[in-house]
Every structure is written in C-alpha cells, then in structure tokens.
Design a protein around this motif. Structure first.
Motif, PDB file in Angstrom:
ATOM      1  N   LEU A  23      90.252   0.234 -53.398  1.00 58.89           N
ATOM      2  CA  LEU A  23      89.870   1.645 -52.634  1.00 58.89           C
ATOM      3  C   LEU A  23      89.898   1.346 -51.311  1.00 58.89           C
ATOM      4  O   LEU A  23      90.293   2.583 -50.573  1.00 58.89           O
ATOM      5  CB  LEU A  23      88.544   1.965 -53.368  1.00 58.89           C
ATOM      6  N   ALA A  24      89.477   0.377 -50.923  1.00 59.02           N
ATOM      7  CA  ALA A  24      89.257   0.325 -49.299  1.00 59.02           C
ATOM      8  C   ALA A  24      90.567  -0.503 -48.637  1.00 59.02           C
ATOM      9  O   ALA A  24      90.372  -1.037 -47.536  1.00 59.02           O
ATOM     10  CB  ALA A  24      87.911  -0.603 -49.087  1.00 59.02           C
ATOM     11  N   ALA A  27      91.488  -0.428 -44.976  1.00 54.33           N
ATOM     12  CA  ALA A  27      90.353   0.233 -44.197  1.00 54.33           C
ATOM     13  C   ALA A  27      90.125  -0.402 -42.914  1.00 54.33           C
ATOM     14  O   ALA A  27      89.895   0.350 -42.042  1.00 54.33           O
ATOM     15  CB  ALA A  27      89.046   0.451 -45.167  1.00 54.33           C
ATOM     16  N   GLY A 155      91.771   5.729 -52.534  1.00 56.16           N
ATOM     17  CA  GLY A 155      91.174   5.253 -51.233  1.00 56.16           C
ATOM     18  C   GLY A 155      91.583   6.187 -50.175  1.00 56.16           C
ATOM     19  O   GLY A 155      90.846   6.578 -49.147  1.00 56.16           O
ATOM     20  N   ALA A 158      89.886   9.548 -50.324  1.00 50.81           N
ATOM     21  CA  ALA A 158      88.577   9.158 -49.722  1.00 50.81           C
ATOM     22  C   ALA A 158      88.693   9.085 -47.973  1.00 50.81           C
ATOM     23  O   ALA A 158      87.791   9.775 -47.429  1.00 50.81           O
ATOM     24  CB  ALA A 158      87.921   7.900 -50.328  1.00 50.81           C
ATOM     25  N   VAL A 159      89.527   8.395 -47.770  1.00 49.62           N
ATOM     26  CA  VAL A 159      89.971   8.415 -46.172  1.00 49.62           C
ATOM     27  C   VAL A 159      89.972   9.807 -45.406  1.00 49.62           C
ATOM     28  O   VAL A 159      89.520   9.993 -44.657  1.00 49.62           O
ATOM     29  CB  VAL A 159      90.744   7.396 -45.934  1.00 49.62           C
ATOM     30  N   PRO A 164      87.473   6.220 -42.950  1.00 51.47           N
ATOM     31  CA  PRO A 164      87.822   4.798 -43.474  1.00 51.47           C
ATOM     32  C   PRO A 164      86.232   4.056 -43.723  1.00 51.47           C
ATOM     33  O   PRO A 164      86.256   3.193 -44.563  1.00 51.47           O
ATOM     34  CB  PRO A 164      88.719   4.013 -42.369  1.00 51.47           C
ATOM     35  N   THR A 167      84.851   4.095 -47.138  1.00 48.57           N
ATOM     36  CA  THR A 167      85.609   3.291 -48.259  1.00 48.57           C
ATOM     37  C   THR A 167      84.840   1.969 -47.998  1.00 48.57           C
ATOM     38  O   THR A 167      84.924   1.084 -49.057  1.00 48.57           O
ATOM     39  CB  THR A 167      86.899   3.443 -48.088  1.00 48.57           C
ATOM     40  N   ALA A 170      81.668   1.851 -49.828  1.00 47.12           N
ATOM     41  CA  ALA A 170      81.896   1.749 -51.486  1.00 47.12           C
ATOM     42  C   ALA A 170      82.654   0.498 -51.742  1.00 47.12           C
ATOM     43  O   ALA A 170      81.960  -0.093 -52.992  1.00 47.12           O
ATOM     44  CB  ALA A 170      83.102   2.862 -51.828  1.00 47.12           C
ATOM     45  N   ASN A 171      83.369  -0.378 -51.054  1.00 48.60           N
ATOM     46  CA  ASN A 171      83.569  -1.685 -51.214  1.00 48.60           C
ATOM     47  C   ASN A 171      82.524  -2.623 -51.287  1.00 48.60           C
ATOM     48  O   ASN A 171      82.200  -3.768 -52.152  1.00 48.60           O
ATOM     49  CB  ASN A 171      84.563  -2.255 -50.315  1.00 48.60           C
TER      50      ASN A 171
END
Length: 443
Positions: A23-24, A27, A155, A158-159, A164, A167, A170-171
């Motif tokens: 997901l990240a 990032a 991701g 989400a960004v 960023p 994310t 979240a990570n």
C-alpha cells in the motif's frame, strides 16, 4: 493440507504486513519529491543507500537470533518498523521532517525487514511438519502476489486523496497488527539448544556461518548464486526500462503502471501450481525448469516499441517471467529450509537475504551507469543476455546433485526421503509439531 491455527496466525501476520508494505509502495520517494522537493540524486540515494546500509546492519543479527526464541524477535522487528515509520508522519505534522530522517528510517526498516525474514523462516520450519513446508511457502507466495496486485493501485488512490505520508502511517499500523498476530500464536516456544562452543573459534566466525553453509553445500550453492544474479539483473533492468518507456517511447504513467500490475496475476497462478507440479515431477525438475525459464524472458524487453504493441510485449514478457518466478520461489524456499541444519537456519536465511539485497543494489547502480553511457535500451539488452548466461549455474540440478524430493507419498507407497532427515524445534502443547528436539537445534 491443513497446517493448523498457529500457522494461520503467522500467515495472517504476514498478510497484513505485506498489504501495508505494498500500500505504501514508493511512498518514501513520493515524500522526498512532493513534500521535501528533493532532486533525482537524493531519490536515487534513498532507494539504494537505505537497503544497502540496512543489509550491512543486519549481518550481525543472524548469529544473534540463531539460538533465541523466534517469536519475540519477530515481534521486536515489527515494533521497530512500526515506531520508525510512525516517526515520519509525526515529524511531518510537527514540521521538522527532513531528508536525513527519511534515509535513516529506510535503513532501520531495511535491517528490521531482514531480521524478520530470517526469524520467520526459522520459526516456520519448526511450526509446520516437513510435508507441509511447500504448502506453507506457496501460501506466502500467493499472499505476496495478491498484495502486489492490489496494494499499489489502492496506495496510489490513497496518495491522491490524502498524500503519501498517510500511506506510511498505514504501513506502520500494519506492522503493529502483525506483531499482535504473532503474539496470538498459541503454544510455548522453546529456545534452541546452543551447541558447546570451541574456545579457539573467534566469535566473528559466527557472522560467516550462513555464507559458509550456502557456499559449501552442493545442493544450495547453485541455487544461491543463481538467485543472487538473476534477482539483481532483473531489478537492474527496471530503472532503464522506466526511462525508456516514460521518456522516448512516450507511455503515459497509467499505462506504464498497468504494464507491470496485470502480469502480477501470473505470480498467483505460479504459486498455486508450485505444489502440484513438485508432487508430480519432483522438486529438482521443477526448480531446474522454472529457474531456467524465468531468466529467458527479460531479454525481450529490449524490443519494446511505442503504442499498444509495445505495451502488449511488456505485459507478455512480465507475465511469463512472474509466472515462472511464482513457481520457483516457494519450491526454493521449502528446499532451502529442508537443506539447512536447525542450528544455522537463521544465519543462512540472513546471509541469503543480505546477499540478494546487496547484489541488487550493486547491479542497479552499475546498470544506471551503463544506461547513462550506452542508452537505456542497450542496458536492458545487456542485462537480458547476461540473464540467459545464468542458466549453467543450475547445471548441478540436472546432474542429479539435488535429491528429487517429492510431495507426500500416495497411499500404499513409502515416502521418499533424503539421506539426512531435517530436525525440528520442539514446541510444547502441540504433539503434532514434535519431531524431536535436535541436539544442535536452532525458517
């Protein structure tokens, strides 16, 4: 094959952390570019120096964790990653985030990643029976490719919505959930027995035990050398290919992302096929065939052209490559565990991971220089040709040096065994996991 609830918790912990990681994806590079307004040189330094230094930091951790219980080590690695990553959004909120902190966090996270990988592999060997190792590694491989397919698009969304930094948070949360999942594994884990120490042997020799085992083993040496070179050359093609496709060939960013996202479904297919193929044809043949085939496709990337034909070519090459890798990787992981004595599993897995990380970083930097001197297409072609030359490293498999281990025997037949049966760590409160604690016992 049912592997029990304890494996289920380990699998769930891996799944949630893999989801957070993908997901990240990229990032840190996005934060460096969009938040800190860093230049290309700093972004390249962040991508290469962090993992490389993290690999160096992880070298002494293999001997350190070898004779310790693995679950506390995994939980510690998860919590370290969580704390390090949470420091990034906290510093951003306070207005003190800098490039140096991003670089430091990437190093710490890389070292913790390698520590977790080695500890989880050693723990897996004692957690599931020998016959279930390939099933377990195939499930991990399927999870990896599922996260790879779904994570970057989610991701990216989400960004676009939150930036960023969110994310990264979240990570960090995913590693906290992973630690909780490992904590939920039931049963008492006994510490591996430490063999008597030779007073004349220097302690620094422990650092090299993993490499010593890999290079002295006629079964693992060809697989190790082949994997380091193949992984490094495949990854070395990525930056020149990105420059070629997004620059002279004029691909849009969305089509470039699509070219690599869709073929990841081949990883799911390959990981599902790994166990039945190994059961039917034997692991030696599967490792040899999939190992050679995965190196045959990347040379085709040198012929990419603009437009739809070029996009289809890249997707076809990547699909074939990833499918072969999806078959090869879980079979290799199971074979590596079975071929490694219990008293050096963590050191061996740590040495393997450090070598692949360092090799990839070195070859990526070298191919960046080559691309600047000769052009990206030439650099891609050279990497593809050299990948074809890695096939002879697997020749010992064709000679029968590696025993042809098959899956569970069919009813009424005796199972095939190697000359030396692997020994397992003993876990209390679970009679099914007891295979006898080895006198030299240590994933």
């Amino acid at each position: 094959m049912k592997l029990g609830s304890r494996f289920g918790w380990l699998w769930a912990a891996y799944a949630v952390s893999a989801a957070g990681t993908w997901l990240a994806f990229d990032a840190f590079a996005l934060i460096a570019l969009r938040v800190l307004h860093a230049g290309p040189a700093q972004v390249a330094l962040l991508a290469s120096a962090g993992p490389a230094v993290g690999a160096v930091l992880a070298v002494p951790l293999g001997p350190w964790m070898e004779f310790r219980r693995k679950r506390p080590v995994m939980i510690m690695a998860d919590l370290v990653r969580c704390a390090a990553l949470l420091a990034v959004p906290a510093a951003h909120f306070l207005g003190v985030l800098g490039f140096g902190q991003l670089l430091l966090v990437s190093m710490v996270v890389a070292a913790a990643d390698l520590t977790f990988t080695a500890a989880s592999g050693a723990h897996l060997k004692g957690l599931v029976p020998r016959a279930g190792l390939l099933t377990a590694t195939s499930r991990f491989e399927s999870t990896t490719w599922t996260a790879t397919v779904l994570g970057p698009p989610l991701g990216g969304a989400a960004v676009g919505l939150f930036g960023p930094v969110v994310t990264v948070a979240a990570n960090a949360l995913s590693f906290l959930l992973s630690a909780l999942g490992i904590r939920a594994i039931k049963g008492t884990e006994t510490a591996p027995a430490r063999p008597p120490r030779d007073p004349a042997r220097p302690r620094t020799a422990d650092l090299l035990d993993g490499w010593r085992h890999l290079l002295s083993s006629p079964e693992l040496r060809p697989l190790f050398l082949n994997t380091v070179l193949v992984n490094g050359l495949i990854m070395a093609q990525a930056p020149p290919l990105a420059v070629l496709m997004l620059g002279p060939l004029g691909f849009a960013p969305w089509s470039y992302g699509l070219a690599f996202a869709v073929p990841c479904l081949g990883g799911l297919l390959g990981s599902r096929l790994a166990r039945p193929l190994a059961a039917r044809y034997g692991r030696r043949r599967v490792l040899l065939t999939s190992g050679v085939l995965r190196a045959c496709w990347p040379v085709g990337l040198a012929f990419v052209r603009p437009g739809v034909p070029g996009l289809v070519l890249v997707m076809a090459v990547e699909l074939c490559l990833i499918t072969c890798a999806g078959v090869f990787t879980p079979v290799l992981a199971a074979e590596r565990l079975e071929r490694t004595p219990d008293d050096r599993v963590a050191r061996t897995l740590s040495a393997w991971s450090v070598s692949t990380k360092a090799g990839t970083a070195a070859l990526t930097a070298l191919w960046g220089l080559l691309a600047s001197l000769t052009g990206p297409r030439t650099a891609i072609a050279v990497a593809g040709v050299l990948l074809l030359a890695t096939a002879p490293l697997l020749r010992p498999l064709a000679r029968g040096c590696l025993a042809d281990l098959r899956g569970p025997a069919t009813p009424g037949t005796a199972p095939r065994r190697t000359d030396e049966s692997p020994k397992y760590v003993q876990y209390e409160d679970d009679p099914t996991a007891r295979r006898g604690t080895a006198p030299d016992a240590a994933g």
